[in-house]
Design a protein around this motif. Sequence first.
Motif, PDB file in Angstrom:
ATOM      1  N   TYR A   1     -18.552 -20.770 -76.973  1.00  0.00           N
ATOM      2  CA  TYR A   1     -17.012 -20.786 -76.888  1.00  0.00           C
ATOM      3  C   TYR A   1     -16.763 -21.868 -75.950  1.00  0.00           C
ATOM      4  CZ  TYR A   1     -18.592 -16.324 -78.305  1.00  0.00           C
ATOM      5  OH  TYR A   1     -19.361 -15.129 -78.723  1.00  0.00           O
ATOM      6  N   PRO A   2     -16.607 -23.209 -76.413  1.00  0.00           N
ATOM      7  CA  PRO A   2     -16.716 -24.353 -75.635  1.00  0.00           C
ATOM      8  C   PRO A   2     -15.295 -24.489 -74.690  1.00  0.00           C
ATOM      9  CG  PRO A   2     -16.400 -25.291 -77.875  1.00  0.00           C
ATOM     10  CD  PRO A   2     -16.802 -23.593 -77.877  1.00  0.00           C
ATOM     11  N   LEU A   3     -14.202 -24.192 -75.221  1.00  0.00           N
ATOM     12  CA  LEU A   3     -12.964 -24.343 -74.568  1.00  0.00           C
ATOM     13  C   LEU A   3     -12.069 -23.205 -74.642  1.00  0.00           C
ATOM     14  CD1 LEU A   3     -12.379 -28.040 -76.098  1.00  0.00           C
ATOM     15  CD2 LEU A   3     -12.865 -27.354 -73.676  1.00  0.00           C
TER      16      LEU A   3
ATOM     17  N   CYS B   1     -29.187 -29.959 -72.667  1.00  0.00           N
ATOM     18  CA  CYS B   1     -28.121 -30.931 -73.160  1.00  0.00           C
ATOM     19  C   CYS B   1     -28.219 -30.911 -74.538  1.00  0.00           C
ATOM     20  CB  CYS B   1     -28.064 -32.241 -72.517  1.00  0.00           C
ATOM     21  SG  CYS B   1     -29.404 -33.345 -73.118  1.00  0.00           S
ATOM     22  N   HIS B   2     -27.453 -31.257 -75.418  1.00  0.00           N
ATOM     23  CA  HIS B   2     -27.110 -31.602 -76.636  1.00  0.00           C
ATOM     24  C   HIS B   2     -26.630 -32.953 -77.159  1.00  0.00           C
ATOM     25  CE1 HIS B   2     -22.780 -31.096 -77.781  1.00  0.00           C
ATOM     26  NE2 HIS B   2     -22.742 -30.107 -77.051  1.00  0.00           N
ATOM     27  N   LEU B   3     -27.613 -33.612 -77.966  1.00  0.00           N
ATOM     28  CA  LEU B   3     -27.177 -34.969 -78.480  1.00  0.00           C
ATOM     29  C   LEU B   3     -26.866 -35.025 -80.026  1.00  0.00           C
ATOM     30  CD1 LEU B   3     -30.455 -36.416 -77.045  1.00  0.00           C
ATOM     31  CD2 LEU B   3     -28.047 -37.500 -76.601  1.00  0.00           C
TER      32      LEU B   3
ATOM     33  N   VAL C   1     -25.013 -28.906 -71.483  1.00  0.00           N
ATOM     34  CA  VAL C   1     -24.260 -29.911 -71.310  1.00  0.00           C
ATOM     35  C   VAL C   1     -24.159 -30.768 -72.586  1.00  0.00           C
ATOM     36  CG1 VAL C   1     -23.470 -32.005 -69.975  1.00  0.00           C
ATOM     37  CG2 VAL C   1     -24.740 -29.924 -68.766  1.00  0.00           C
ATOM     38  N   ASP C   2     -22.983 -31.039 -72.908  1.00  0.00           N
ATOM     39  CA  ASP C   2     -22.531 -32.011 -74.166  1.00  0.00           C
ATOM     40  C   ASP C   2     -22.981 -33.451 -73.738  1.00  0.00           C
ATOM     41  OD1 ASP C   2     -21.490 -33.415 -76.207  1.00  0.00           O
ATOM     42  OD2 ASP C   2     -19.572 -32.550 -76.123  1.00  0.00           O
ATOM     43  N   ALA C   3     -23.911 -33.959 -74.320  1.00  0.00           N
ATOM     44  CA  ALA C   3     -24.317 -35.405 -73.861  1.00  0.00           C
ATOM     45  C   ALA C   3     -23.927 -36.395 -74.829  1.00  0.00           C
ATOM     46  CB  ALA C   3     -25.840 -35.675 -73.758  1.00  0.00           C
TER      47      ALA C   3
HETATM   48  C1  PYR Z   1     -17.127 -30.071 -77.188  1.00  0.00           C
HETATM   49  O1  PYR Z   1     -16.470 -29.291 -77.019  1.00  0.00           O
HETATM   50  O2  PYR Z   1     -16.862 -31.133 -76.585  1.00  0.00           O
HETATM   51  C2  PYR Z   1     -18.328 -30.106 -78.202  1.00  0.00           C
HETATM   52  O3  PYR Z   1     -18.737 -31.213 -78.397  1.00  0.00           O
HETATM   53  C3  PYR Z   1     -18.681 -28.810 -78.692  1.00  0.00           C
END
Ligand code: PYR
Length: 294
Positions: A233-235, A110-112, A83-85
């Motif tokens: 591949y976020p989106l 998660c990533h910060l 998850v994107d934190a």
């Molecule tokens: C996002 O898709 O929101 C990223 O930060 C990668």
Amino acid sequence: MAAGGSKRFWQALDAERPLQIAGTINAYAALLAERAGFKAIYLSGAGVANHSFGLPDLAMTTLNDVCEDIRRITYASELPLLVDADTGWGSAFMIGRTVREMARAGAAACHLEDQVAVKRCGHRPGKALVDSREMCDRIKAAVDGRDDQQFGIMARTDAHAVEGQQAAIDRAAAYVEAGADMIFAEALTTLDEYREFTTTIKVPVLSNLTEFGQTPLFTLDELKSVGVRMALYPLSASRAMAAAAQNVYETLRRDGTQKAVIEQMQTRADLYEVLGYHEYEQKLDQLFSEQGIK
Ligand code: PYR
């Protein structure tokens, strides 16, 4: 459904090299990614802002907003969820709370990031960073805050586009020293730059293959050849869904019928297959028809 997500994340990272991580903007997308064979999925901050709220990815969503989406996704799918934190929604103890709330909602990791609180999309101009020491404090707070020691803490550095490659590597090394389990090297532009990261940084490095951004759409083989351990591949699917939806809406308005786009639609039968609809229905019949309730 969430229990053990963090363990499954590390198992997936070990088993698949590089680990392909599919962005899933909602629970149904997670089911589709699972059927396609992905071993890990991702909830994008931009995805929450854009698709759950119709907002740009400019720090306008909260921890609770993201946790609601985490709960929905991890209720539907057993796949470990990264998850994107964002910047952590605060500092010190608040970042610890962010990590615990995300874990309790079902996230595996998660990533910060090291942007200032008024953050921007990582592939847009105008980014500003906190200094390396402040970001190390964010990481220390995150590591200290987790009650599941397997919950993954990934440090994202946006420094490449702002301060250059060497500064980005130096920052990543400091973040690992502060306790980060993984590094998200944002918006690199060449394979050589990834190689420089992976030869210096001794924890798994992620490449963000977001479309229409700064990073070329490297293949898995290319990323593997330079030591990248995660391909994100976020989106990708949500961009395709959005384009398809736009086309259907425009067709309906133009033609007054959906006949021209029916071939592009998922059928009712396929939807039911993904959802296990018939199994639910059989259960309903079994539960209630035995009591004479129809
Ligand atoms: C996002 O898709 O929101 C990223 O930060 C990668």
